[in-house]
Design a protein around this motif. Structure first.
Motif, short mmCIF file in Angstrom:
data_model
loop_
_atom_site.label_atom_id
_atom_site.label_comp_id
_atom_site.label_asym_id
_atom_site.label_seq_id
_atom_site.Cartn_x
_atom_site.Cartn_y
_atom_site.Cartn_z
N THR A 51 -10.59 33.63 3.41
CA THR A 51 -11.43 34.75 3.01
C THR A 51 -10.59 36.00 2.76
O THR A 51 -10.80 36.73 1.78
N ALA A 52 -9.62 36.24 3.66
CA ALA A 52 -8.76 37.42 3.51
C ALA A 52 -7.98 37.37 2.20
O ALA A 52 -7.81 38.40 1.53
N GLN A 55 -10.36 38.11 -0.72
CA GLN A 55 -10.80 39.50 -0.77
C GLN A 55 -9.78 40.42 -1.41
O GLN A 55 -10.09 41.59 -1.67
N ARG A 56 -8.60 39.91 -1.68
CA ARG A 56 -7.61 40.70 -2.44
C ARG A 56 -8.06 40.88 -3.89
O ARG A 56 -7.63 41.79 -4.57
N GLU A 57 -8.93 39.98 -4.33
CA GLU A 57 -9.40 40.02 -5.71
C GLU A 57 -10.85 40.51 -5.82
O GLU A 57 -11.36 40.71 -6.91
N GLY A 58 -11.51 40.66 -4.68
CA GLY A 58 -12.89 41.13 -4.73
C GLY A 58 -13.61 40.83 -3.43
O GLY A 58 -13.07 40.19 -2.54
N THR A 59 -14.83 41.28 -3.34
CA THR A 59 -15.63 41.09 -2.12
C THR A 59 -16.11 39.66 -2.02
O THR A 59 -16.69 39.11 -2.96
N VAL A 60 -15.87 39.06 -0.86
CA VAL A 60 -16.29 37.68 -0.61
C VAL A 60 -16.86 37.61 0.79
O VAL A 60 -16.28 38.15 1.73
N ASN A 61 -17.97 36.92 0.94
CA ASN A 61 -18.59 36.76 2.25
C ASN A 61 -17.93 35.60 3.00
O ASN A 61 -17.82 34.50 2.48
N HIS A 62 -17.48 35.86 4.22
CA HIS A 62 -16.75 34.84 4.98
C HIS A 62 -17.62 33.64 5.31
O HIS A 62 -17.13 32.50 5.41
#
Length: 262
Positions: A51-52, A55-62
């Protein structure tokens, strides 16, 4: 890819069209990206680290990442090291002895420890208690298990000693509630070495080393019977206490030194 398509009977054009459509779907694109990251990192990462990275490329829900990884079988494949449950020590005593290994009277300062006896048909253990006044072994037990019962058997050989100090390491058998209560019941104050500092209990460590050097190693008894191991230890402790002279005791045995000091 050509051979794979021929094997499953799918035209290459159909495969590439399907793959393009597959990648254009948001969920499928996410699955593909997660799969690529898992492969890139050789399945070392769990859903939190994946997930981390996402999230470098955008918002993601874990939770979404976790669900996809579980569904697609992409979980971390690194085996977690299993630790034996040791439990929490009931009580760790202060380091009261502070390497002051001299005593003015018998049974005033005592040290105890366990050592391995790997010389017979099975592993045996020796639990000893040494009097710092004259280096005499005042109690000992031999057993094939180093549990609390084992050290309690050794402790029970002592009389009530109000005001005496008994020093040990921080082993679980010594920090157990049963052992602590038995020590207090004899009026003894417990002292313990600092973690990872065997020199805090040097006298008993030295005795165990001497015992092995002057018996098993000297006589080459590296593989013998359990009965011989037990008898060898008993005979040596009697010899060590009553016959073997020590320079620091004015060339007397521990027993003779104690009797003359009485």
């Amino acid at each position: 890819m050509k051979q794979a398509c021929e094997w499953i009977g799918v035209p290459r054009a159909t495969y590439y069209r399907w793959r393009a459509e597959y990648k254009n779907r948001p969920e499928d694109h996410m699955v593909e990206k997660i799969r690529e990251l898992c492969i890139q990192h050789k399945y070392r990462y769990g859903y939190r680290k994946i997930t981390a990275l996402l999230q470098r490329e955008g918002t993601v829900n874990h939770k979404r990442v976790q669900r996809i990884m579980q569904r697609e079988g992409l979980q971390c494949r690194v085996k977690t090291k299993k630790r034996k449950p040791t439990g929490q020590p009931v009580h760790i005593a202060d380091h009261l002895l502070k390497r002051q290994f001299e005593a003015d009277a018998p049974m005033q300062k005592l040290v105890t420890d366990i050592t391995y006896l790997p010389f017979g048909g099975k592993m045996l253990y020796l639990s000893s208690i040494l009097d710092l006044f004259n280096g005499e072994i005042v109690a000992y037990s031999i057993a094939d298990k180093q549990d609390t019962t084992f050290v309690l058997d050794t402790l029970r050989q002592l009389p009530s000693l109000r005001g005496a100090i008994l020093h040990s390491d921080q082993g679980s058998v010594y920090t157990s509630q049963a052992y602590q209560e038995a020590v207090k019941g004899k009026g003894i104050t417990m002292s313990m070495s600092r973690k990872g500092t065997p020199a805090d209990n040097a006298p008993i460590e030295s005795f165990h080393s001497t015992l092995k050097s002057e018996t098993f190693y000297l006589e080459g008894l590296t593989c013998t019977t359990t009965a011989i191991v037990e008898q060898t230890v008993r005979d040596y402790i009697f010899y060590y206490n009553s016959i073997r002279i020590q320079t620091k005791l004015n060339n007397q045995s521990p027993v003779d030194y104690r009797r003359l000091a009485a």
